[in-house]
Design a protein around this motif. Structure first.
Motif, PDB file in Angstrom:
ATOM      1  N   ASP A 122       0.864  -1.145  -0.106  1.00 21.77           N
ATOM      2  CA  ASP A 122       0.035  -0.042   0.056  1.00 21.77           C
ATOM      3  C   ASP A 122       0.762   1.387   0.110  1.00 21.77           C
ATOM      4  O   ASP A 122       0.277   2.450   0.247  1.00 21.77           O
ATOM      5  N   GLU A 123       2.279   1.073  -0.450  1.00 21.49           N
ATOM      6  CA  GLU A 123       3.107   2.381  -0.660  1.00 21.49           C
ATOM      7  C   GLU A 123       4.022   1.887  -1.499  1.00 21.49           C
ATOM      8  O   GLU A 123       4.857   0.822  -1.571  1.00 21.49           O
ATOM      9  N   LEU A 127       5.679   5.093   5.087  1.00 18.10           N
ATOM     10  CA  LEU A 127       4.441   5.404   5.379  1.00 18.10           C
ATOM     11  C   LEU A 127       4.115   5.343   6.977  1.00 18.10           C
ATOM     12  O   LEU A 127       3.420   4.373   7.478  1.00 18.10           O
ATOM     13  N   ASN A 169      -9.139   3.255   5.637  1.00 12.58           N
ATOM     14  CA  ASN A 169      -8.427   4.601   5.692  1.00 12.58           C
ATOM     15  C   ASN A 169      -8.472   5.537   6.655  1.00 12.58           C
ATOM     16  O   ASN A 169      -7.472   6.508   6.718  1.00 12.58           O
ATOM     17  N   ALA A 197      -6.156   3.853  -3.502  1.00 17.77           N
ATOM     18  CA  ALA A 197      -4.919   4.137  -2.513  1.00 17.77           C
ATOM     19  C   ALA A 197      -3.770   4.442  -3.251  1.00 17.77           C
ATOM     20  O   ALA A 197      -3.527   4.534  -4.495  1.00 17.77           O
ATOM     21  N   GLY A 198      -2.825   4.430  -2.495  1.00 18.90           N
ATOM     22  CA  GLY A 198      -1.362   4.732  -3.198  1.00 18.90           C
ATOM     23  C   GLY A 198      -0.435   3.493  -3.558  1.00 18.90           C
ATOM     24  O   GLY A 198       0.586   3.505  -3.297  1.00 18.90           O
ATOM     25  N   SER A 199      -1.313   2.470  -3.824  1.00 14.78           N
ATOM     26  CA  SER A 199      -0.588   0.983  -3.732  1.00 14.78           C
ATOM     27  C   SER A 199      -0.001   0.880  -5.005  1.00 14.78           C
ATOM     28  O   SER A 199      -0.096   1.394  -5.990  1.00 14.78           O
ATOM     29  N   ALA A 229       0.830   8.351  -1.487  1.00 16.91           N
ATOM     30  CA  ALA A 229       0.248   7.710  -0.319  1.00 16.91           C
ATOM     31  C   ALA A 229       0.607   8.510   0.937  1.00 16.91           C
ATOM     32  O   ALA A 229      -0.223   8.865   1.649  1.00 16.91           O
TER      33      ALA A 229
END
Length: 477
Positions: A76-77, A109, A397, A463-465, A187
């Motif tokens: 997720d980053e 993150l 979130n 998301a910033g995935s 993210a």
């Protein structure tokens, strides 16, 4: 399928990453649900038995070709995903990769992942065909609900259980990220924009990240204090976090009794398993609300419903409303070259934890959690021949209400397990927008004609995935 050559984000080595334009067969060995006749299921079981007998004699052409073997890494980053890719490319396994990615996110993150926080992982070992839970949730342990710092020993247990690399190799990329910032990811900037106000005015994190206002994507923000803390973990091992000078600083900064900190150990258990067709859903064995048994009950309650109704009904049963503050989570997942699987959800409790820092360490004090709504990992595996077919994590979130992470997970895991034709991107695109939370995953289909596994990553667009495919040479006997 197209392939491109990429250079490691941390300059560790160059690997080949495949694009995701794979053609997925329309049919799948893992068919399930009432629409299949008993004869069809036994035909599939017979095919599995034949394949297993051929494997023993090394005559299955799947393993006799010169084709590269693929692994799949999602985080997720994006910088963390790059670290996971590098670990797999260097010969690491699923446990090595998820531990390295989690440590990397303590630098890239820290709004969601930190050494004073924790998480939970589900692991599947393809050789033994067994799954396990490693529970290191940051449960309340200090005044005001401050969390027990569970991350370091939890990740060490994950890496020792499902990894092959040295601990120093797993920690080093995170230390480099903290010391030599490659620039903030989208993210992290999103979390700073939405939740940066939670940071205490005197915290090192606020001074470094928000000293001149909210930074832009790509802004270089070094964290030498955190790099020094990670250096201690790399050189002295995780024991230094729980006993010794660093432990004394952590205990003082969190207000936790040093003896209690020293005694902490993660919990290793089996998984909660839901069998269907010839595969099993593996969920973490947790007692918290919105986790464990609640997920199993929701799955069983909706499995017989029409496909279009399952995810929404499951969210209702879990109590996901889509409104209100909640703990925030982040996830990582891996399917490695040996088809082992790992999926982990991490949290600092609330976004940026309590907002307070521990002076001189680069760490924020985490807020304890007593519910599973921050995130939920899951694996789907074929335990007959030993292969992971789905690895996913649903996360909250921080502002999307109760049970957001578990509801998001089931919105992907249900179609992945119970529908035989949907590809991972199709499942992601069809997820009901009314369901809160975010979910990213790796989904696989197995061709009934040749037994070859075809996998794709599916990233939540909110998301910033980042999902990466790693190609490596197949081992020869």
């Amino acid at each position: 399928m197209m392939a491109t050559t990429e250079t490691s984000l941390l300059g560790l080595r160059t690997v080949t990453t495949s694009g995701l334009e794979q053609r997925i067969p329309a049919r799948d060995r893992r068919n399930s649900g009432p629409r299949h006749t008993r004869l069809q299921i036994w035909q599939r079981l017979g095919a599995v038995a034949i394949a297993a007998s051929l494997l023993a004699g090394c005559v299955n052409t799947k393993f006799k070709t010169d084709a590269t073997v693929q692994s799949f890494v999602v985080a997720d980053e994006p910088y963390a995903a790059g670290v996971g890719r590098d670990i797999i490319a260097q010969g690491g396994k699923a446990g090595d990769a998820v531990a390295a990615m989690a440590l990397a996110m303590t630098a890239s993150l820290p709004s969601r992942v930190g050494l004073t926080g924790g998480g939970v992982c589900v692991l599947f070992d393809a050789a033994s065909k067994k799954a396990r839970t490693i529970d290191f949730l940051p449960r309340p342990a200090g005044a005001g609900g401050v969390a027990m710092p569970a991350m370091a020993r939890g990740l060490f247990a994950v890496q020792a259980s499902a990894g092959v690399m040295r601990w120093e190799q797993v920690v080093s990329p995170a230390e480099q990220l903290a010391q030599f910032s490659p620039g903030l990811s989208r993210a992290m900037v999103q979390d700073l924009t939405a939740f940066g106000g939670r940071l205490a005015p005197d915290s090192e994190t606020r001074r470094r990240f928000l000293g001149s206002g909210t930074p832009a994507v790509g802004a270089v923000v070094g964290q030498p204090e955190l790099a020094a803390t990670l250096s201690v973990l790399r050189r002295q091992g995780v024991g230094a976090f729980y006993s010794g000078p660093l432990a004394a600083t952590v205990a003082q900064g969190t207000g936790i009794d040093p003896a209690q900190l020293r005694a902490y150990q993660p919990r290793v258990a089996g998984t909660l398993t839901v069998p269907f067709d010839i595969s099993d859903l593996h969920l973490p064995d947790l007692n918290e609300p919105e986790a464990g048994a609640a997920l199993v009950q929701a799955w069983k309650a909706v499995a017989s419903l029409p496909p279009a109704e399952r995810a929404t009904r499951a969210a209702q049963l879990l109590g996901a409303t889509g409104r209100g503050a909640t703990a925030a989570g982040a996830g990582v997942m891996v399917i490695d070259p040996d088809e082992n699987g790992a999926a982990c959800a991490f949290t600092q409790g609330a976004p940026f934890g309590t907002g307070r820092g521990i002076p001189g360490t680069g760490m924020l004090v985490a807020q304890g959690v007593d519910r599973g709504g921050f995130g939920a990992p899951a694996l789907i595996a074929n335990s007959i021949i030993g292969r992971t077919l789905f690895a996913g994590v649903g996360t909250a979130n921080g502002d999307d209400g109760p049970a957001a992470g578990p509801a998001a997970l089931l919105s992907a895991a249900l179609p992945a397990g119970l529908e035989d034709k949907s590809t991972a991107p199709q499942i992601q695109a069809a997820r009901p927008q009314s369901i809160p939370g975010r979910v990213s995953f790796v989904g696989c289909r197995v061709s009934i004609e040749d037994g070859v596994r075809y996998c794709q990553t599916a990233i939540d667009p909110r998301a910033g995935s980042l999902g990466l495919t790693v190609e490596s040479e197949r081992k020869r006997e």
